[in-house]
Design a protein around this motif. Structure first.
Motif, PDB file in Angstrom:
ATOM      1  N   THR A 122       0.779  -1.209   0.073  1.00 53.16           N
ATOM      2  CA  THR A 122       0.103   0.096   0.078  1.00 53.16           C
ATOM      3  C   THR A 122       0.789   1.249  -0.019  1.00 53.16           C
ATOM      4  OG1 THR A 122      -0.104   0.170   2.308  1.00 53.16           O
ATOM      5  CG2 THR A 122      -1.684  -1.123   1.334  1.00 53.16           C
ATOM      6  N   GLY A 123       0.131   2.290  -0.194  1.00 55.82           N
ATOM      7  CA  GLY A 123       0.932   3.772  -0.366  1.00 55.82           C
ATOM      8  C   GLY A 123       1.220   3.964   1.014  1.00 55.82           C
ATOM      9  N   THR A 124       0.412   3.564   2.202  1.00 52.15           N
ATOM     10  CA  THR A 124       0.920   3.871   3.293  1.00 52.15           C
ATOM     11  C   THR A 124       1.999   3.083   3.789  1.00 52.15           C
ATOM     12  OG1 THR A 124      -1.490   3.954   4.247  1.00 52.15           O
ATOM     13  CG2 THR A 124       0.135   3.224   5.903  1.00 52.15           C
ATOM     14  N   PHE A 150      -1.690  14.452   2.286  1.00 47.71           N
ATOM     15  CA  PHE A 150      -2.226  12.940   2.745  1.00 47.71           C
ATOM     16  C   PHE A 150      -1.131  11.982   2.196  1.00 47.71           C
ATOM     17  CE2 PHE A 150      -4.734   9.005   2.323  1.00 47.71           C
ATOM     18  CZ  PHE A 150      -4.885   8.757   3.572  1.00 47.71           C
ATOM     19  N   HIS A 151      -0.656  11.431   3.288  1.00 49.23           N
ATOM     20  CA  HIS A 151       0.397  10.354   2.996  1.00 49.23           C
ATOM     21  C   HIS A 151      -0.007   9.080   3.590  1.00 49.23           C
ATOM     22  CE1 HIS A 151       2.789  13.570   1.653  1.00 49.23           C
ATOM     23  NE2 HIS A 151       2.405  14.329   2.542  1.00 49.23           N
ATOM     24  N   GLY A 152      -1.251   8.654   3.685  1.00 50.28           N
ATOM     25  CA  GLY A 152      -1.678   7.216   4.357  1.00 50.28           C
ATOM     26  C   GLY A 152      -2.150   7.506   5.618  1.00 50.28           C
ATOM     27  N   GLU A 207       2.826  15.740  -1.471  1.00 51.26           N
ATOM     28  CA  GLU A 207       2.463  15.401  -2.846  1.00 51.26           C
ATOM     29  C   GLU A 207       3.034  16.507  -3.737  1.00 51.26           C
ATOM     30  OE1 GLU A 207      -1.954  13.971  -2.542  1.00 51.26           O
ATOM     31  OE2 GLU A 207      -1.868  14.939  -0.683  1.00 51.26           O
ATOM     32  N   ASP A 240       5.577  12.026  -2.552  1.00 49.17           N
ATOM     33  CA  ASP A 240       4.480  11.028  -2.631  1.00 49.17           C
ATOM     34  C   ASP A 240       3.688  10.908  -3.657  1.00 49.17           C
ATOM     35  OD1 ASP A 240       2.006   9.676  -2.249  1.00 49.17           O
ATOM     36  OD2 ASP A 240       1.815  10.296  -0.278  1.00 49.17           O
ATOM     37  N   VAL A 242       1.745   8.534  -4.906  1.00 47.90           N
ATOM     38  CA  VAL A 242       0.910   7.516  -5.114  1.00 47.90           C
ATOM     39  C   VAL A 242      -0.280   7.990  -6.124  1.00 47.90           C
ATOM     40  CG1 VAL A 242      -0.904   6.459  -3.512  1.00 47.90           C
ATOM     41  CG2 VAL A 242       1.527   6.770  -2.663  1.00 47.90           C
ATOM     42  N   VAL A 243      -0.637   9.012  -6.059  1.00 49.23           N
ATOM     43  CA  VAL A 243      -1.585   9.452  -7.005  1.00 49.23           C
ATOM     44  C   VAL A 243      -0.866   9.866  -8.271  1.00 49.23           C
ATOM     45  CG1 VAL A 243      -3.371  11.309  -7.463  1.00 49.23           C
ATOM     46  CG2 VAL A 243      -3.322   9.942  -5.235  1.00 49.23           C
ATOM     47  N   LYS A 268      -1.056   2.710  -6.265  1.00 52.87           N
ATOM     48  CA  LYS A 268      -2.237   2.862  -7.431  1.00 52.87           C
ATOM     49  C   LYS A 268      -1.676   2.219  -8.605  1.00 52.87           C
ATOM     50  CE  LYS A 268      -4.494   6.364  -4.579  1.00 52.87           C
ATOM     51  NZ  LYS A 268      -5.595   6.213  -3.978  1.00 52.87           N
TER      52      LYS A 268
HETATM   53  N1  PMP Z   1      -0.529   8.901  -0.558  1.00 50.87           N
HETATM   54  C1  PMP Z   1      -1.438   9.539  -1.326  1.00 50.87           C
HETATM   55  C2  PMP Z   1      -1.102  10.784  -1.897  1.00 50.87           C
HETATM   56  C3  PMP Z   1      -2.741   9.228  -1.381  1.00 50.87           C
HETATM   57  O1  PMP Z   1      -3.647   9.673  -1.909  1.00 50.87           O
HETATM   58  C4  PMP Z   1      -3.015   7.821  -0.546  1.00 50.87           C
HETATM   59  C5  PMP Z   1      -4.221   7.132  -0.647  1.00 50.87           C
HETATM   60  N2  PMP Z   1      -5.399   7.732  -1.389  1.00 50.87           N
HETATM   61  C6  PMP Z   1      -1.851   7.347   0.338  1.00 50.87           C
HETATM   62  C7  PMP Z   1      -0.955   7.959   0.036  1.00 50.87           C
HETATM   63  C8  PMP Z   1      -2.059   6.041   0.829  1.00 50.87           C
HETATM   64  O2  PMP Z   1      -2.311   4.829  -0.166  1.00 50.87           O
HETATM   65  P1  PMP Z   1      -2.808   3.690   0.341  1.00 50.87           P
HETATM   66  O3  PMP Z   1      -4.286   3.956   0.301  1.00 50.87           O
HETATM   67  O4  PMP Z   1      -2.521   2.547  -0.916  1.00 50.87           O
HETATM   68  O5  PMP Z   1      -2.465   3.127   1.770  1.00 50.87           O
END
Ligand code: PMP
Length: 450
Positions: A122-124, A150-152, A207, A240, A242-243, A268
């Motif tokens: 996961t991103g978290t 947001f970073h999880g 982000e 980050d 992730v998106v 993602k």
């Molecule tokens: N970072 C960002 C910028 C996100 O948007 C998200 C989830 N939307 C995460 C981290 C966390 O990722 P995950 O839900 O896969 O843990």
């Protein structure tokens, strides 16, 4: 006249019944905070290409796109084939596979600054590991994050995600876990410099394109200056992505803005819609995770990492199939064009209907805001009040989402934004803009707009 809520509910008896069952066994009846809404969420029976269908037979253009993970849309033939073929060969080997090697090679060939890759789920997990690597490498403990980013879900990044920023975004976070988390104002280099002057900072994480998928856009000039500042100070810069990874361009925000981070968090899109993620970046930093063969060093100075589902062949197969397509940047260029069309089309609707508001964003992400225009919000010159953008449009946001659903379009309701995917065409953009127009008219009729 029936309200928007009534119209939505009356047309979805099967979803209503499923939700009644769900609330008995699942908190708020959902598996993800972002999927809970009144009067009840709809239940999806199947999805294909740009669309998904609920159990009551309604079709939606899916602008949530697997929370942004489905860059190629639902059931892309190449990704689907890879998943089905690998499912026959086994889903988890408790061992290495060629697929993960190819996956890592692809990432390094596409993502700027990617020299080594550690797969996760996961991103978290990627942001947690990135911070740990930065702390181990620098010997410092503090990190800087930005308001509304947001970073999880791990404790260290729970600070200042949502207004009011003084209160962690979740209960159950011990204040002691946040004593080394410093919070900076968006696009304010002087503030970051001050924090770096006053504290021993290991890493700055953000982000790159802006807080919470561009709700608060980042000034590209700020991003470049932040790169310089962190390099001068020996502070690890963590993007980050992730998106934004594989979305804004093949090489994500780093390619889009021409700024390279030290560590990059990917999730993602990296895994083609299956649960997979990757931390990547500079070899000297990433090799903090490597075994050196010196037992004492490995026991005391190495960053430990292991996850049951890290780099499993099923996920790797989907990731490889998706990245083989995404690597050329062609899909992203077309989606960026469609993104411009959605934003222009929706902004034209606001103008024609004389509704104050703005649809903004960049690349293939759009965010809707009703009640104030771009100038009033400070979007043109990056002077936006983060808290105001974070709060969004308040109650009208929920009504807009229901109206859009009634008109056949779904998106991420929480921040009122949508992500486009590669299965979408100009026709789908037309559907989105028409749905927005009908929804605005409906909100007016319902007296939800001035
Ligand atoms: N970072 C960002 C910028 C996100 O948007 C998200 C989830 N939307 C995460 C981290 C966390 O990722 P995950 O839900 O896969 O843990």
């Amino acid at each position: 006249m029936t309200t928007i809520e009534q119209e939505y509910a009356d047309a979805r008896p099967k979803s209503r019944a499923l939700h009644a069952r769900a609330v008995v066994r699942m908190p708020s009846g959902v598996a993800h905070d972002g999927r809970a809404f009144a009067p009840f969420p709809f239940y999806v029976a199947r999805a294909d290409g740009a669309y998904k269908w609920d159990v009551d037979g309604h079709r939606y253009v899916d602008c949530w796109s697997g929370h942004g993970a489905l860059m190629l849309g639902h059931n892309h033939p190449a990704v689907q084939k890879a998943i089905l073929e690998q499912a026959r060969l086994g889903t988890h080997y408790s061992a290495c596979s060629e697929l993960e090697v190819r996956w890592a090679e692809l990432i390094c060939s596409i993502v700027p600054g990617a020299e080594r890759v550690r797969f996760m789920m996961t991103g978290t997990e990627t942001t947690a590991l990135a911070i740990r690597v930065a702390r181990a490498a620098t010997g410092r403990q503090h990190i800087v994050k930005f308001e509304a980013h947001f970073h999880g879900l791990h404790d260290a990044v729970m600070a200042a995600v949502k207004d009011p920023f003084e209160i962690p975004v979740s209960a159950g976070v011990p204040p002691s876990t946040l004593t080394t988390t410093l919070v900076a104002r968006n696009n304010d280099l002087a503030h970051v410099r001050e924090l770096l002057d006053d504290h021993p900072v290991a890493a700055v994480i953000l982000e790159p394109a802006g807080a919470r998928s561009m709700v608060v856009p980042t000034n590209p000039a700020f991003l470049r200056a932040l790169r310089e500042l962190t390099r001068e100070r020996g502070v690890v810069l963590i993007f980050d992505e992730v998106v934004t990874g594989f979305r804004m361009a093949a090489g994500g925000a780093q390619e889009y803005f021409g700024v390279t981070a030290d560590l990059t968090c990917l999730a993602k899109a990296v895994a083609g819609g299956l649960p997979g993620a990757a931390l990547t970046g500079r070899a000297d930093l990433m090799d903090r995770v490597a075994f050196a063969g010196d037992a004492k060093r490995d026991r005391t100075q190495r960053v430990a990492d292991q996850g049951t589902y890290s780099g499993t062949p099923l996920v790797a197969a989907a990731g490889v199939a998706a990245l083989e397509i995404l690597k050329t940047g062609e899909v992203q260029r077309e989606l960026n064009r469609l993104g411009d069309r959605v934003r222009e089309g929706m902004n034209q609707v606001l103008k024609t209907r004389a509704v104050p508001g703005v649809v903004y964003g960049a690349s293939s992400i759009f965010r809707m805001h009703l009640g104030a225009d771009a100038t009033e919000l400070g979007l043109h010159n990056y002077t936006a009040d983060t808290a105001r953008l974070d709060r969004g449009m308040g109650a009208v946001g929920g009504a807009l989402h229901l109206a859009m659903l009634i008109n056949g379009v779904d998106y991420s309701r929480g921040a009122a934004h949508g992500w486009l995917n590669g299965a979408m065409t100009d026709k789908d953009v037309d559907l989105m803009v028409e749905a927005f127009d009908r929804s605005i008219v409906r909100l007016r009729e319902d007296k939800r707009l001035g």
